[in-house]
Scaffold this active site. Structure first.
Site, PDB file in Angstrom:
ATOM      1  N   ASN A   1       0.848  -1.200   0.000  1.00  0.00           N
ATOM      2  CA  ASN A   1       0.000   0.000   0.000  1.00  0.00           C
ATOM      3  C   ASN A   1       0.880   1.245   0.000  1.00  0.00           C
ATOM      4  O   ASN A   1       1.948   1.275   0.622  1.00  0.00           O
ATOM      5  CB  ASN A   1      -1.004   0.006   1.161  1.00  0.00           C
ATOM      6  CG  ASN A   1      -0.378  -0.149   2.519  1.00  0.00           C
ATOM      7  OD1 ASN A   1       0.655  -0.796   2.677  1.00  0.00           O
ATOM      8  ND2 ASN A   1      -0.984   0.455   3.523  1.00  0.00           N
ATOM      9  N   GLU A  60       0.353   5.260   0.639  1.00  0.00           N
ATOM     10  CA  GLU A  60      -0.598   6.282   1.088  1.00  0.00           C
ATOM     11  C   GLU A  60      -0.179   7.660   0.583  1.00  0.00           C
ATOM     12  O   GLU A  60       0.918   7.845   0.051  1.00  0.00           O
ATOM     13  CB  GLU A  60      -0.689   6.259   2.622  1.00  0.00           C
ATOM     14  CG  GLU A  60      -1.183   4.904   3.105  1.00  0.00           C
ATOM     15  CD  GLU A  60      -1.475   4.850   4.592  1.00  0.00           C
ATOM     16  OE1 GLU A  60      -1.037   5.754   5.337  1.00  0.00           O
ATOM     17  OE2 GLU A  60      -2.160   3.897   5.000  1.00  0.00           O
ATOM     18  N   CYS A  99      -4.144   0.450  -2.512  1.00  0.00           N
ATOM     19  CA  CYS A  99      -3.965  -0.767  -1.717  1.00  0.00           C
ATOM     20  C   CYS A  99      -2.899  -1.673  -2.327  1.00  0.00           C
ATOM     21  O   CYS A  99      -2.640  -1.647  -3.537  1.00  0.00           O
ATOM     22  CB  CYS A  99      -5.269  -1.558  -1.652  1.00  0.00           C
ATOM     23  SG  CYS A  99      -6.580  -0.759  -0.737  1.00  0.00           S
ATOM     24  N   GLU A 125      -3.032  -4.916  -2.802  1.00  0.00           N
ATOM     25  CA  GLU A 125      -3.582  -5.914  -3.729  1.00  0.00           C
ATOM     26  C   GLU A 125      -3.710  -5.341  -5.131  1.00  0.00           C
ATOM     27  O   GLU A 125      -3.365  -5.983  -6.122  1.00  0.00           O
ATOM     28  CB  GLU A 125      -4.970  -6.372  -3.257  1.00  0.00           C
ATOM     29  CG  GLU A 125      -4.985  -7.067  -1.908  1.00  0.00           C
ATOM     30  CD  GLU A 125      -5.178  -6.116  -0.746  1.00  0.00           C
ATOM     31  OE1 GLU A 125      -4.648  -4.975  -0.778  1.00  0.00           O
ATOM     32  OE2 GLU A 125      -5.850  -6.511   0.223  1.00  0.00           O
ATOM     33  N   CYS A 138     -10.012  -5.247   1.076  1.00  0.00           N
ATOM     34  CA  CYS A 138     -11.164  -4.345   1.135  1.00  0.00           C
ATOM     35  C   CYS A 138     -12.087  -4.612  -0.058  1.00  0.00           C
ATOM     36  O   CYS A 138     -11.712  -5.267  -1.039  1.00  0.00           O
ATOM     37  CB  CYS A 138     -10.703  -2.894   1.148  1.00  0.00           C
ATOM     38  SG  CYS A 138     -10.144  -2.292  -0.456  1.00  0.00           S
ATOM     39  N   CYS A 140     -10.858  -3.722  -3.597  1.00  0.00           N
ATOM     40  CA  CYS A 140      -9.908  -4.700  -4.154  1.00  0.00           C
ATOM     41  C   CYS A 140     -10.642  -5.972  -4.558  1.00  0.00           C
ATOM     42  O   CYS A 140     -10.321  -6.581  -5.586  1.00  0.00           O
ATOM     43  CB  CYS A 140      -8.800  -5.013  -3.154  1.00  0.00           C
ATOM     44  SG  CYS A 140      -7.639  -3.637  -3.007  1.00  0.00           S
TER      45      CYS A 140
HETATM   46  N1  THU Z   1      -5.227  -1.322   2.521  1.00  0.00           N
HETATM   47  C1  THU Z   1      -4.674  -2.225   1.663  1.00  0.00           C
HETATM   48  O1  THU Z   1      -3.521  -2.093   1.233  1.00  0.00           O
HETATM   49  N2  THU Z   1      -5.432  -3.281   1.285  1.00  0.00           N
HETATM   50  C2  THU Z   1      -6.716  -3.503   1.687  1.00  0.00           C
HETATM   51  O2  THU Z   1      -7.348  -4.444   1.222  1.00  0.00           O
HETATM   52  C3  THU Z   1      -7.303  -2.630   2.691  1.00  0.00           C
HETATM   53  C4  THU Z   1      -6.566  -1.402   3.027  1.00  0.00           C
HETATM   54  C5  THU Z   1      -4.423  -0.168   2.927  1.00  0.00           C
HETATM   55  C6  THU Z   1      -4.912   1.157   2.449  1.00  0.00           C
HETATM   56  C7  THU Z   1      -4.387   2.085   3.512  1.00  0.00           C
HETATM   57  O3  THU Z   1      -3.056   2.444   3.184  1.00  0.00           O
HETATM   58  C8  THU Z   1      -4.350   1.257   4.781  1.00  0.00           C
HETATM   59  O4  THU Z   1      -4.416  -0.103   4.339  1.00  0.00           O
HETATM   60  C9  THU Z   1      -5.465   1.526   5.748  1.00  0.00           C
HETATM   61  O5  THU Z   1      -6.687   1.477   5.146  1.00  0.00           O
END
Ligand code: THU
Length: 143
Positions: free
Chosen positions: A47, A49, A58, A60, A92, A95
């Protein structure tokens, strides 16, 4: 749940990707390792940000984008998601929706943390009715 050498080696690659996660806002570090059909390569993602939170991507989806950039759209073999939490987490809904466009539902998703892979669940169990599918068993009847 049987873990093959290929899955265990992919887990190590996903773990290394998770190390590169850029998550200064949530501190929720995620790594992903994806195997697509027709190639032995493991595509990883983490991920990333952003101060403009909505621009965050994300792990995935980063892994999928990377596989598409290299090989085009392929069917998926398996996905491993690694989180820095006591209990591993499922992907999530965004994804899951993206994954559903690359797979017919029988994609095994392995859920892991730093201790290893703990669970396996199929995509269709997490997202039984993706956007654009039709809930055929739920048709309404007009009296
Ligand atoms: N995140 C992911 O990388 N994958 C997911 O399936 C859910 C959320 C990340 C996004 C963000 O950087 C952090 O987790 C918190 O939501």
């Amino acid at each position: 749940m049987i873990l093959t050498k290929s899955i265990l080696s992919a887990y190590e690659k996903g773990l290394a990707a998770q190390e590169n996660s850029y998550a200064p806002y949530s501190n929720f570090k995620v790594g992903a390792a994806l195997k697509v059909q027709g190639s032995d390569e493991i595509f990883v993602g983490c991920n990333v940000e952003n101060a403009s939170y909505g621009a965050t991507i994300c792990a995935e989806r980063n892994a999928i984008w990377s596989s598409v950039a290299k090989l085009g759209k392929q069917k998926l073999d398996f996905l491993i998601v690694i989180t820095n939490t006591e209990e591993p987490s499922v992907p999530c809904a965004l994804c899951l929706q993206v994954l559903s466009e690359f797979d017919e539902g029988d994609l095994p998703i392995y859920l892991a943390n730093h201790e290893g892979i703990k669970y396996m669940i199929y995509l269709c169990e997490l997202l039984p009715r993706p956007f654009t599918s039709f809930p055929k068993n739920n048709e309404v009847v007009i009296e």
